[in-house]
Write a protein that holds these residues in place. Structure first.
Motif, PDB file in Angstrom:
ATOM      1  N   GLY A   1       0.843  -1.198   0.000  1.00 13.07           N
ATOM      2  CA  GLY A   1       0.000   0.000   0.000  1.00 13.07           C
ATOM      3  C   GLY A   1       0.867   1.232   0.000  1.00 13.07           C
ATOM      4  O   GLY A   1       1.717   1.411  -0.877  1.00 13.07           O
ATOM      5  N   LYS A   2       0.670   2.112   0.974  1.00 15.39           N
ATOM      6  CA  LYS A   2       1.424   3.357   1.069  1.00 15.39           C
ATOM      7  C   LYS A   2       2.566   3.281   2.076  1.00 15.39           C
ATOM      8  O   LYS A   2       3.124   4.300   2.471  1.00 15.39           O
ATOM      9  N   VAL A   3       2.909   2.053   2.472  1.00 16.74           N
ATOM     10  CA  VAL A   3       4.001   1.875   3.429  1.00 16.74           C
ATOM     11  C   VAL A   3       5.159   1.158   2.755  1.00 16.74           C
ATOM     12  O   VAL A   3       4.993   0.076   2.168  1.00 16.74           O
ATOM     13  N   LEU A   4       6.331   1.751   2.813  1.00 15.51           N
ATOM     14  CA  LEU A   4       7.538   1.174   2.227  1.00 15.51           C
ATOM     15  C   LEU A   4       8.467   0.760   3.360  1.00 15.51           C
ATOM     16  O   LEU A   4       8.863   1.584   4.168  1.00 15.51           O
ATOM     17  N   THR A   5       8.771  -0.525   3.430  1.00 16.08           N
ATOM     18  CA  THR A   5       9.652  -1.026   4.484  1.00 16.08           C
ATOM     19  C   THR A   5      11.028  -1.300   3.909  1.00 16.08           C
ATOM     20  O   THR A   5      11.162  -2.038   2.925  1.00 16.08           O
ATOM     21  N   ILE A   6      12.038  -0.713   4.512  1.00 20.66           N
ATOM     22  CA  ILE A   6      13.429  -0.907   4.088  1.00 20.66           C
ATOM     23  C   ILE A   6      14.134  -1.691   5.178  1.00 20.66           C
ATOM     24  O   ILE A   6      14.201  -1.260   6.325  1.00 20.66           O
ATOM     25  N   THR A   7      14.655  -2.858   4.800  1.00 19.99           N
ATOM     26  CA  THR A   7      15.306  -3.746   5.769  1.00 19.99           C
ATOM     27  C   THR A   7      16.790  -3.852   5.437  1.00 19.99           C
ATOM     28  O   THR A   7      17.161  -4.173   4.316  1.00 19.99           O
ATOM     29  N   GLY A   8      17.619  -3.568   6.425  1.00 19.27           N
ATOM     30  CA  GLY A   8      19.055  -3.672   6.245  1.00 19.27           C
ATOM     31  C   GLY A   8      19.543  -5.075   6.530  1.00 19.27           C
ATOM     32  O   GLY A   8      18.787  -5.946   6.964  1.00 19.27           O
ATOM     33  N   ASP A   9      20.842  -5.281   6.275  1.00 17.75           N
ATOM     34  CA  ASP A   9      21.426  -6.597   6.517  1.00 17.75           C
ATOM     35  C   ASP A   9      21.520  -6.884   8.023  1.00 17.75           C
ATOM     36  O   ASP A   9      21.651  -5.985   8.831  1.00 17.75           O
TER      37      ASP A   9
END
Length: 372
Positions: free
Chosen positions: A364-372
């Motif tokens: 939807g309108k949520v962008l999740t950025i996951t690091g290492d």
């Protein structure tokens, strides 16, 4: 920038590069998406065969670009690749939720006008022509989408009241004030101004980012007040970035002269200079060598980055695409350089970014950025 890139390519082809410069060119060449079905800069077509021949003549192993050479490599990439190709040292992480990304479109002309009497006008939906008449000052929406104030009769000195124009996330707008001053508002920006300026000054209040082309009036200085500073001018062109979620308030002067004042001090700017107000320490400093193209990129419908970190980049993208960004895990500290057209949809942006060390998931309108 293109001239510097040409010079470096010429040095490489002639065999006169240092080892570091050779690594920059080879890393750039290896990462360019030649096999993708995208248009290529004419200089790529003219140079890639020669670079390839040079690679085959004597350099079989390719070195990765170090942080020291990020800016150099990015200048080449920015000149030759499509849009923006960020310089990194790892393979791109996979993107998920691609369908959702494709459905998130860039911002456009969107704003809400609140009149002094409380009337709210959605400028996206408003028809062209007159919107209101405030004591002899007509407010109208022009065919090009701009908001204009036209003085038909001089307002009575006792007439007071303020209008507020606000762009949402994903919105931008231009307003021409009653004195002839032109203001361009970036996304998530609010500008409050009297519909009849006082006799001794022209005071407006800003939250967000705006570019001003102030009409000259020596009898009435033009002042822009933000939460932490006041900028005073007589007639000039300047940009103020005063978002509350940024760590620095930046005032950049393109033409004329301005005075930036805070409770702790002031600084006078000349064209090409910028004041920096630290939001935490309230320290005001002067930057005498400003990249004007970068500071004005938003007005020219471009994102421009120069040694910016991921979170700084994502704040700009969040405002323009009206998305929320969530971070999980350890986020890369890589710095990025380059440009992205602001008229791209979000899927195209992340194809160009090719972010490394992170995974991107859109829901939807949520962008999740996951690091290492």
């Amino acid at each position: 920038m293109e001239k510097n890139a040409r010079k470096l390519l010429d040095k490489y082809i002639s065999g006169n590069c240092t080892p570091e410069e050779m690594a920059v060119v080879e890393d750039w060449y290896q990462q360019l998406p030649f096999e993708k079905n995208v248009p290529q800069h004419s200089l790529i077509a003219a140079s890639k065969k020669e670079v390839w021949n040079r690679l085959n003549r004597g350099r079989k192993s390719l070195k990765l670009v170090t942080v020291k050479w990020v800016a150099v490599a990015a200048s080449i990439i920015l000149c030759f690749s499509v849009g923006l190709y960020f310089v990194t040292r790892h393979n791109a992480a996979p993107l998920t939720g691609k369908t959702e990304l494709k459905n998130i479109l860039p911002g456009g002309n969107k704003a809400v006008l609140t009149l002094a009497d409380g009337t709210v006008v959605n400028l996206d939906d408003a028809k062209n022509g007159q919107i209101a008449d405030q004591s002899g000052i007509v407010i109208r929406k022009a065919k090009n989408g701009q908001l204009e104030y036209i003085i038909k009769e001089i307002p009575n000195a006792t007439v007071t009241g303020s209008n507020t124009i606000a762009t949402p996330r994903g919105g931008t707008y231009q307003v021409n004030l009653p004195d002839g001053t032109k203001v361009w508002l970036n996304a998530a920006t609010t500008l409050k101004y009297p519909y009849a300026f006082a006799k001794n000054e022209r005071l407006v209040e800003l939250n967000g980012e705006a570019y001003f082309e102030v009409s000259k009036d020596r009898a009435r200085p033009f002042r822009v007040k933000t939460a932490a500073q006041t900028v005073e001018v007589l007639g000039t062109h300047f940009n103020i970035n005063a978002y509350r979620d940024e760590t620095v308030v930046k005032t950049t002067l393109l033409e004329g002269a301005v005075k930036v004042s805070t409770p702790s001090g002031s600084v006078n700017l000349h064209p090409g200079e910028q004041s920096l107000l630290n939001a935490t320490s309230a320290r005001l400093s002067l930057n005498e060598q400003v990249d004007i193209d970068k500071e004005m990129a938003w007005k020219n419908n471009v994102f421009a980055f120069d040694n910016d970190d991921l979170q700084s980049i994502m704040r700009q993208i969040s405002r323009w695409y009206d998305i929320d960004v969530v971070y999980q895990g350890k986020i890369t500290s890589e710095k990025y350089v380059g440009e992205i057209p602001r008229n791209s949809n979000l899927a195209e942006v992340f194809q160009i970014l090719e972010l490394n060390h992170v995974h991107i998931d859109a829901r939807g309108k949520v962008l999740t950025i996951t690091g290492d």
